[in-house]
Design a protein around this motif. Sequence first.
Motif, PDB file in Angstrom:
ATOM      1  N   UNK A 318       9.888  64.462 -60.816  1.00 49.17           N
ATOM      2  CA  UNK A 318      10.975  63.621 -60.892  1.00 49.17           C
ATOM      3  C   UNK A 318      10.686  62.282 -60.897  1.00 49.17           C
ATOM      4  N   UNK A 319      11.483  61.395 -61.913  1.00 50.33           N
ATOM      5  CA  UNK A 319      11.313  59.977 -61.817  1.00 50.33           C
ATOM      6  C   UNK A 319      12.620  59.287 -61.374  1.00 50.33           C
ATOM      7  N   UNK A 320      12.431  58.462 -60.201  1.00 50.29           N
ATOM      8  CA  UNK A 320      13.779  57.748 -59.859  1.00 50.29           C
ATOM      9  C   UNK A 320      13.485  56.238 -60.045  1.00 50.29           C
ATOM     10  N   UNK A 321      14.743  55.700 -59.953  1.00 48.39           N
ATOM     11  CA  UNK A 321      14.844  54.333 -59.786  1.00 48.39           C
ATOM     12  C   UNK A 321      15.437  53.860 -58.453  1.00 48.39           C
ATOM     13  N   UNK A 322      14.853  52.815 -57.666  1.00 47.92           N
ATOM     14  CA  UNK A 322      15.257  52.560 -56.453  1.00 47.92           C
ATOM     15  C   UNK A 322      15.422  51.035 -56.647  1.00 47.92           C
ATOM     16  N   UNK A 323      16.344  50.372 -56.001  1.00 54.93           N
ATOM     17  CA  UNK A 323      16.346  48.927 -55.957  1.00 54.93           C
ATOM     18  C   UNK A 323      15.616  48.438 -54.470  1.00 54.93           C
ATOM     19  N   UNK A 324      14.593  47.716 -54.379  1.00 53.61           N
ATOM     20  CA  UNK A 324      13.971  47.762 -53.122  1.00 53.61           C
ATOM     21  C   UNK A 324      14.774  46.539 -52.246  1.00 53.61           C
ATOM     22  N   UNK A 325      14.837  47.287 -51.061  1.00 51.92           N
ATOM     23  CA  UNK A 325      15.295  46.207 -49.765  1.00 51.92           C
ATOM     24  C   UNK A 325      14.487  45.279 -49.205  1.00 51.92           C
ATOM     25  N   UNK A 326      14.866  44.481 -48.363  1.00 51.73           N
ATOM     26  CA  UNK A 326      13.905  43.657 -47.721  1.00 51.73           C
ATOM     27  C   UNK A 326      13.417  44.142 -46.265  1.00 51.73           C
ATOM     28  N   UNK A 327      12.228  44.442 -46.184  1.00 51.48           N
ATOM     29  CA  UNK A 327      11.470  45.075 -45.057  1.00 51.48           C
ATOM     30  C   UNK A 327      10.576  46.007 -45.381  1.00 51.48           C
ATOM     31  N   UNK A 328      10.434  47.114 -44.289  1.00 50.10           N
ATOM     32  CA  UNK A 328       9.369  47.928 -44.372  1.00 50.10           C
ATOM     33  C   UNK A 328      10.149  49.302 -44.322  1.00 50.10           C
ATOM     34  N   UNK A 329       9.808  50.072 -45.404  1.00 50.12           N
ATOM     35  CA  UNK A 329      10.673  51.468 -45.332  1.00 50.12           C
ATOM     36  C   UNK A 329       9.563  52.520 -45.650  1.00 50.12           C
ATOM     37  N   UNK A 330       9.912  53.665 -44.701  1.00 47.10           N
ATOM     38  CA  UNK A 330       9.372  54.865 -44.859  1.00 47.10           C
ATOM     39  C   UNK A 330       9.541  55.659 -46.063  1.00 47.10           C
ATOM     40  N   UNK A 331       8.507  56.184 -46.819  1.00 46.13           N
ATOM     41  CA  UNK A 331       8.826  57.348 -47.538  1.00 46.13           C
ATOM     42  C   UNK A 331       8.299  58.399 -47.161  1.00 46.13           C
ATOM     43  N   UNK A 332       9.430  59.502 -46.940  1.00 44.86           N
ATOM     44  CA  UNK A 332       9.019  60.815 -46.352  1.00 44.86           C
ATOM     45  C   UNK A 332       9.188  61.947 -47.193  1.00 44.86           C
ATOM     46  N   UNK A 333       8.102  62.710 -47.251  1.00 46.90           N
ATOM     47  CA  UNK A 333       8.180  63.797 -48.017  1.00 46.90           C
ATOM     48  C   UNK A 333       8.024  65.237 -47.141  1.00 46.90           C
ATOM     49  N   UNK A 334       9.289  65.453 -46.755  1.00 47.14           N
ATOM     50  CA  UNK A 334       9.347  66.718 -45.908  1.00 47.14           C
ATOM     51  C   UNK A 334       9.095  68.147 -46.536  1.00 47.14           C
ATOM     52  N   UNK A 335       8.233  68.649 -45.854  1.00 49.16           N
ATOM     53  CA  UNK A 335       7.792  70.030 -46.172  1.00 49.16           C
ATOM     54  C   UNK A 335       8.816  71.075 -45.836  1.00 49.16           C
ATOM     55  N   UNK A 336       9.436  71.495 -46.829  1.00 48.13           N
ATOM     56  CA  UNK A 336      10.762  71.965 -46.657  1.00 48.13           C
ATOM     57  C   UNK A 336      10.472  73.420 -45.942  1.00 48.13           C
ATOM     58  N   UNK A 337      11.463  73.455 -44.780  1.00 48.48           N
ATOM     59  CA  UNK A 337      11.290  74.613 -44.067  1.00 48.48           C
ATOM     60  C   UNK A 337       9.887  74.635 -42.911  1.00 48.48           C
ATOM     61  N   UNK A 338       8.884  73.604 -43.166  1.00 48.54           N
ATOM     62  CA  UNK A 338       7.636  73.850 -42.420  1.00 48.54           C
ATOM     63  C   UNK A 338       7.649  73.035 -41.354  1.00 48.54           C
ATOM     64  N   UNK A 339       8.790  72.247 -41.005  1.00 52.12           N
ATOM     65  CA  UNK A 339       8.537  71.346 -39.775  1.00 52.12           C
ATOM     66  C   UNK A 339       7.591  70.153 -39.791  1.00 52.12           C
TER      67      UNK A 339
END
Length: 504
Positions: A318-339
């Motif tokens: 998947x390709x997405x576009x984001x407009x970056x905010x001001x700060x430090x932000x977490x990119x989280x890839x949650x393993x679906x159903x695996x905690x």
Amino acid sequence: MPDLTNPSHPITRRRLLAAGLGTAALATLAGCTSPPPRLISPTSSAVTTAEEARRSTGRVVSATLNAQPMQLDLAGKMANTWAFGSTPAPTIRVSAGDTVLAQVTNQLPDPTSVHWHGVALRNDMDGVPPLTQKAIAPDNSFAYKFIAEHPGTYWFHPHVGTQLDRGLYGALIVEDPHDPLRYDEEWVVVLDDWLDGVTATPDQVLKQLSKGMASMGMDGMLMRMGNMLMGTNSPLLGGDTGDVYYPEYLINGRPPADPETFTAKPGSRIRIRFINAGGDTAFRVALGGHALTITHTDGYPVEPKDVDSVLLGMGERYDVIVTAGDGVFPLVASAEGKDAAGFALLRTAAGTAPAPTTSIPELVSSRVGTADQLATASAVRLRSKPVDRTLTMKLSGDMSSYDWAINNRRFDIKKPLQDALRVRKGERVRLKLVNDTKMWHPMHLHGHTYQHPNGGPRKDTSIVLPGKTLQVEFDADNPGQWLSHCHNIYHGESGMMTVVAYER
């Protein structure tokens, strides 16, 4: 008249007499029976002709891939694995119409190959031994050469045994010189579940799984037994989410304890290209404090869709576009159903980085992007055309016996064409994916893209939910012999594969 082709009804003299067949009649019958249709081989002139018809810039982009043993540093924990020099390999970047010339050298103890996932390329370069080529033996090389006609986000990995679940993968980006999408930065994000060199090798995992898994899931209560994980659950995936325990989840080859940091300016538009290179894990990925605008899936543009997170099955992009905010932000890839989750950072300013355990509301939002919500962009929509042929792939099997199959036949790598589904060049083909199992399957078709129903997206890898049927359509415009399979590596290697083959 008895069915003379049915092995459950052996042909005896009595049966022949009862059917009124003498020797002469048998000769007549044989003369009226069509011989099995011949199939177009990967090295046939039809494959060469199709390649010559592709739009080409005439430019050749060379790459070198050395498959070799290496150690991956997982935040100070060293894991012995196989890779193309690094995990992921350096991104290969070309423009639409360029010719890719990739010299692959095998310095591994086992044969290998490279499959160019999602690329509609010439059949003899698809990298699927023994179907499209002989495997690259140790201390040998092979040159992959093909025109990358269609722009998009693609990737490469082996198609030999369970090698996909090691570190042998990387991104292939085919840029569109006339891309209408405007952005300032680009971030290629490869997601992976990791166990190689930590808890087991992928071959050891497959051996354990093939002994069968007892039905021990307990209403979402996770339980590990060796390399197996039970009790996983996700309403998005219709129940059980996976079979394998992974000790690490990586983003661009790095664990949460040592995350990658992508640096940009506040207010910049960033194109993020997500690739799920995992073996057994779907990822729900989100960027804290940001909405995502989906622009492409599996390389093809869609009508823009605003979401808070995106669900990717194995093999999907998947390709997405984001407009970056001001700060430090977490990119989280949650393993679906695996905690568990992979973790990276987007930094646009000074400040303290959030911890890998940071909880972000985007991951619990109901605005989850999935393929069924998307509409293909008009420029790439398949034109309306009557269906010439329908192919059915019934997905069967279960975790307890681990006997995954398509159309009730487990794939035999030594006889890859014995149950091939046949098409002819020029046909509009409807592919009917019927999931008769209690688990979801990310199904992948090599060498083609298809379109989801009702104007849905163009894709090559799609999630088929348990007990559901997905019908897609594609044009048979790329002659050869093409693998189609579940991109859960352990389901595929346990038998959930087949071949779509072109007749002469």
